[in-house]
Write an enzyme that holds these catalytic residues in place. Structure first.
Site, mmCIF file in Angstrom:
data_model
loop_
_atom_site.group_PDB
_atom_site.id
_atom_site.type_symbol
_atom_site.label_atom_id
_atom_site.label_comp_id
_atom_site.label_asym_id
_atom_site.label_seq_id
_atom_site.Cartn_x
_atom_site.Cartn_y
_atom_site.Cartn_z
ATOM 1 N N ARG A 80 4.565 30.825 -22.129
ATOM 2 C CA ARG A 80 4.008 32.050 -21.540
ATOM 3 C C ARG A 80 5.108 33.111 -21.445
ATOM 4 N NH1 ARG A 80 -0.202 35.349 -20.266
ATOM 5 N NH2 ARG A 80 -0.006 36.275 -18.182
ATOM 6 N N GLN B 199 15.038 32.663 -13.574
ATOM 7 C CA GLN B 199 15.429 31.625 -12.603
ATOM 8 C C GLN B 199 14.423 31.481 -11.465
ATOM 9 O OE1 GLN B 199 19.441 32.605 -11.446
ATOM 10 N NE2 GLN B 199 20.311 31.451 -13.155
ATOM 11 N N GLU C 39 0.842 -1.207 0.000
ATOM 12 C CA GLU C 39 0.000 0.000 0.000
ATOM 13 C C GLU C 39 0.878 1.258 0.000
ATOM 14 O OE1 GLU C 39 -2.035 0.793 3.728
ATOM 15 O OE2 GLU C 39 -3.739 1.644 2.661
#
Ligand SMILES: Cc1cc2nc3c(=O)[nH]c(=O)nc-3n(C[C@H](O)[C@H](O)[C@H](O)COP(=O)(O)OP(=O)(O)OC[C@H]3O[C@@H](n4cnc5c(N)ncnc54)[C@H](O)[C@@H]3O)c2cc1C
Length: 386
Positions: A268, A279, A242
């Site tokens: 963009r 940066q 799990e």
């Protein structure tokens, strides 16, 4: 230790990725928002053998290990479809039944898990016990040839879409007379078993439920392994798979978020060039990428140790993998949202929809604090603090 995929594993990864990308995150989100299940995706994954990669060949599985199942979990999540029930049905229930079920239980349940025709969810958490499973209050009392179960469970994922639920209850240990945990497989439509939905702030088609067990009567073969001796080995058999598969889901989700973010910041431009050239935007993404790759290494190590049967080392590595992955995934998704600016919070760009899932990964199936407790005590040798 091998950290690269074998050629078979690479093929599995590529095939799962190709299938999952045909569905994609918009499909996953639409299912979640319409209160529907990912039935088509689950059925196709079952048909192609991905749901049973870790299960024995003689019961319809692929004969691989948890390593192969982490590949399936990670690639589905990396395509924007982090399916929690993979963790519950093949990883927990499949492993427990394959390792500790009787021959009849293996034959009855494993083929359905593997081909996706039925799901088995897992119920351990209780409202009063929380992280302290020693306080579990659900009981199983022998009555003639039957077992009668009573109690309450919470946050049980996917009960509404499952045929069976694997319930952790307490029985009287035949050798010590004390109450000891044991596991039972119950049909989800068993008389006396009812549920109510817990509304969650997670965008996922897989919902969480409160389960009420009121004199739920099941026949003797519902008891996993068929013995009433304390059955901690069965329970623990499911917990490492799990943690490892949840960790793989986390790194997959993080990869998806970073892929979306990298693509966005490359195009963009608000100062005349792509924002990814600043940066202040690129470094947080690079940092997140490094954290995710480190977490992936730990997932691989945990899965390898588990598959080699090195259970003690696998226990430590599984906890560390789960911790590393959930921290890395939360950071990666948060960073992906940040670099999208306002678009990060829109439905159209589909990154904020990942936040609830990765955030829940810091709480479930075991919280980050309980992992830190475990590492402090069992790796660093400190006194138990609680
Ligand atoms: C999305 C989701 C899906 C889930 N699916 C399932 C499922 O399918 N089946 C199932 O059985 N359960 C499921 N759970 C339950 C999950 O396993 C529990 O929420 C988890 O184990 C934490 O238990 P709790 O919520 O009771 O928190 P609590 O135990 O109440 O803990 C609350 C907080 O206190 C901290 N804390 C508690 N004790 C200590 C301590 N000794 N030292 C330091 N800090 C401590 C915890 O870390 C946590 O931050 C799911 C939960 C979520 C959110």
């Amino acid at each position: 230790m091998i950290v690269e995929d074998t050629s078979e594993q690479a093929q599995l990864r590529a095939a799962v990725s190709a299938m999952a990308r045909r569905y994609g995150h918009p499909y996953f989100v639409a299912k979640a928002k319409n209160n529907e299940h990912t039935d088509e995706l689950w059925a196709e994954a079952g048909k192609l053998g991905y749901l049973g990669v870790n299960l024995p060949i003689e019961h319809g599985g692929g004969g691989g290990g948890i390593t192969e199942l982490t590949i399936v979990c990670e690639e589905l999540a990396a395509a924007g479809c982090p399916l929690l029930l993979l963790v519950v049905s093949p990883a927990i229930a499949g492993t427990i039944i394959a390792k500790h079920g009787t021959d009849e239980q293996r034959a009855a349940y494993l083929p359905g898990i593997a081909d996706g025709s039925h799901k088995i969810v897992f119920a351990i958490t209780e409202p009063e016990a929380g992280s302290n499973f020693h306080r579990l209050g659900t009981t199983a009392r022998r009555d003639g040839d039957d077992w009668v179960l009573n109690g309450r469970k919470c946050f049980i994922s996917g009960v509404d879409e499952a045929e069976y639920v694997l319930v952790v209850a307490r029985t009287e240990d035949t050798s010590s007379g004390k109450l000891a945990p044991a596991l039972f497989v119950l049909p989800t439509d068993a008389p006396g078993l009812t549920r109510s939905r817990i509304e969650m702030e997670i965008v996922s088609p897989e919902k969480q439920w409160l389960l009420y067990l009121d004199d739920v009567r099941v026949p003797a073969p519902a008891l996993i392994g068929g013995s009433t001796e304390a059955d901690l080995p069965s329970l623990f058999a499911g917990l490492n798979p799990e943690r490892i598969t949840v960790a793989a889901m986390g790194t997959g989700t993080a990869r998806y978020a970073l892929e979306r973010a990298s693509s966005y910041v490359s195009s963009r431009a608000v100062w005349g060039r792509p924002i990814g050239s600043h940066q202040g935007v690129a470094h947080p993404l690079a940092h997140a990428q490094i954290q995710v790759e480190l977490a992936r290494l730990m997932v691989r190590r945990a899965a390898t140790l588990y598959d080699e049967g090195r259970d003690v080392e696998a226990g430590v590595a599984s906890n560390m993998a789960k911790y590393a992955s959930s921290e890395a995934a939360t950071q990666a998704v948060d960073t992906a949202i940040q670099v999208h600016g306002g678009n990060g919070m829109t439905t159209e760009y589909g990154v904020a929809t990942l936040l609830g899932g990765v955030r829940a990964g810091r709480i479930a199936p075991v919280s980050r604090e309980m992992i830190l407790n475990f590492v402090a005590q069992h790796v660093l040798g400190q006194q138990k603090s609680y």
